[in-house]
Design an enzyme around this catalytic site. Structure first.
Site, mmCIF file in Angstrom:
data_model
loop_
_atom_site.group_PDB
_atom_site.id
_atom_site.type_symbol
_atom_site.label_atom_id
_atom_site.label_comp_id
_atom_site.label_asym_id
_atom_site.label_seq_id
_atom_site.Cartn_x
_atom_site.Cartn_y
_atom_site.Cartn_z
ATOM 1 C CG ASP A 1 1.347 3.615 4.696
ATOM 2 O OD1 ASP A 1 0.195 3.146 4.332
ATOM 3 O OD2 ASP A 1 2.125 2.923 5.206
ATOM 4 C CG ASP B 1 -0.201 0.066 2.533
ATOM 5 O OD1 ASP B 1 1.127 0.228 2.578
ATOM 6 O OD2 ASP B 1 -0.915 -0.069 3.471
ATOM 7 C CG ASP C 1 -3.118 2.917 5.115
ATOM 8 O OD1 ASP C 1 -4.362 2.434 4.464
ATOM 9 O OD2 ASP C 1 -2.446 2.232 5.555
#
Length: 498
Positions: A336, A334, A415
């Site tokens: 961030d 992912d 995120d």
């Protein structure tokens, strides 16, 4: 926590049996002294009696005869200041050791060889030398991940992959302590500038116990580890790994599904009794996309998207990429980002506004907004928490681009975290990772500097004061791979602010 290998109070022998002086001294070249501070008087007496029952000589005072000083829970700086006040000096035959050496010796029923990982280093002394063969070995590898510079090129992948399989399997079984030990061993091997050539090269490396060295030896001789191969072919491990790869599915949920007899995604989705939450539903819906690695190029494209949304909401706010990409990695699961707002209080409103912006652009596939629960009055915490209490959101966004699926976008996990302005340095440090780096930084702060560090605050136990991390040191925070040191700052400066 004291290892279970030692006797519990229920099995404790009567004190009179120890005090009678009838125990035979088997190891006359070893005289122990247990530091009472932090350990407590009753525990010290119990451990001293235990050692005597196994043939060790134990002095109740720090005399000239003491060869092994054993400490538990004392900060290195405070311990060494006290020892030097008593006139104690570490030499070839005098050692200052963590309780782990004592524990291992009690379990073995004899003094185990002193390794570099057992020593409590004197912070005031950079280097020591001794001509005696039993001298403490010098090691360029720190036992703390926060003081090691790890390159992105892992020269010992054949060993670290095996150790991480063992660690992951233990995590699935809920054995966090042994799992962490394997993670630490793998981290040490990743930091080495070249591949191991023989087992002897591991002798003075920190965090490598007998079990880890046995695994390295087996792989060196056979090309693989039988225990690792057994785990990789184990139905439970393979099913747990499959289920926990879904966004929103943790080890407990995966275990629950496995115990129900489920083995595939199809069985889970067709099981009437299972009610997926929003995150798990999104995890299955976009599994094909978000299970694929995100490239650095894609992360850079996402940064442009996030920055555009943030600036649209607050032109003075800034966005920084964190996580593995900040550490220099080429791929991640992912992406961030930390949003820094120019004025206190703005962090409370910026994430909802950014989410609305993504909705208006029709690129938001999933969002989970978690409002801040940060409360300075409840800090610092004494336990490790991987996640902070700042305002954050977990998103799945559309990233435009040609895809093999035939559509012009792919789903990517993003995120966002928005800390209070005065906590920005802590958020930058915590979200840059890795998890082991963060653990060891806290351990270093506690054991070597007498301070408590968590995701929100640095606390001096001696003065009971809250300290401020210097942004001049942390603004260049950028690891070189897993658990690496801060790029642009020397390894020593990585923990200098403590």
């Amino acid at each position: 926590m004291f290892p279970t290998a030692l006797p519990t109070r229920k099995r404790r022998r009567p004190e009179a049996a120890f005090a009678g002086g009838c125990e035979e001294v088997k190891f006359r070249d070893v005289t122990l002294f247990l530091v009472e501070r932090r350990m407590g008087k009753s525990r010290r007496n119990f451990l001293s009696n235990l050692a005597r029952s196994k043939g060790f000589c134990v002095d109740d005072a720090l005399s000239a005869d003491v060869t092994h000083v054993v400490s538990e829970g004392n900060a290195a700086q405070e311990l060494w200041s006290w020892l030097e006040e008593q006139g104690f000096r570490e030499t070839c035959d005098k050692h200052v050791l963590h309780i782990s050496w004592f524990t291992e010796s009690m379990s073995a029923g004899r003094p185990v060889p002193v390794e570099i990982r057992h020593y409590i280093q004197n912070p005031a002394v950079d280097q020591r030398s001794c001509a005696h063969p039993s001298a403490k070995p010098e090691s360029a590898v720190s036992p703390y991940a926060c003081q090691r510079r790890t390159t992105l090129n892992n020269h010992n992948k054949i060993f670290t992959d095996a150790l991480e399989v063992l660690a992951e399997n233990l995590e699935f079984c809920g054995n966090q302590g042994p799992s962490l030990a394997f993670r630490r061993a793998a981290s040490v091997l990743k930091s080495l500038p070249e591949a191991l050539r023989c087992l002897e090269e591991t002798q003075h490396l920190p965090c490598l116990g007998e079990h880890c060295r046995a695994i390295i030896e087996e792989i060196s001789e056979c090309g693989s580890c039988s225990r690792v191969e057994e785990i990789l072919n184990d139905e439970r491990y393979r099913t747990m790994k499959l289920f926990s790869s879904v966004f929103g599915v943790g080890p407990k949920t995966a275990e629950n599904w496995f115990c129900r007899g489920l083995r595939t995604f199809e069985q889970v989705l067709n099981e009437p009794s299972i009610r997926l939450n929003r995150m798990q539903t999104a995890g299955f819906l976009f599994y094909e996309d978000i299970s694929k690695p995100v490239s650095r190029t894609e992360a850079s494209a996402l940064k442009i998207i996030v920055e555009e949304a943030v600036i649209c909401v607050n032109p003075s706010a800034t966005v920084s990429i964190t996580g593995g990409f900040r550490r220099g990695k080429e791929f991640g699961h992912d992406v961030d980002f930390i949003i820094k707002t120019p004025e206190a209080g703005q962090e409370d409103t910026i994430l909802p506004a950014v989410i609305e912006r993504f909705k208006s652009q029709s690129i938001l596939l999933y969002s989970d907004l978690q409002e801040s629960t940060f409360d300075l009055r409840q800090l610092p915490t004494h336990r490790f928490e991987a996640m902070d209490h700042f305002s954050k959101c977990f998103l799945i966004l559309k990233l435009k681009g040609e895809q093999e699926t035939g559509r012009d976008w792919r789903a990517v996990r993003v995120d966002l975290v928005a800390p209070p302005l005065e906590r920005y340095a802590y958020a930058l440090l915590g979200w840059s990772g890795s998890t082991l780096f963060e653990r060891d930084l806290r351990r270093f702060a506690r054991l070597e500097r007498g301070k408590l560090l968590d995701n929100h605050v640095l606390y001096d136990k001696a003065t009971e004061a809250v300290l401020i991390i210097c942004l001049a040191v942390l603004r260049t925070l950028h690891h070189e791979g897993f658990g690496g040191a801060i790029a642009g700052v020397t390894v020593e400066e990585t923990t200098a602010f403590l």
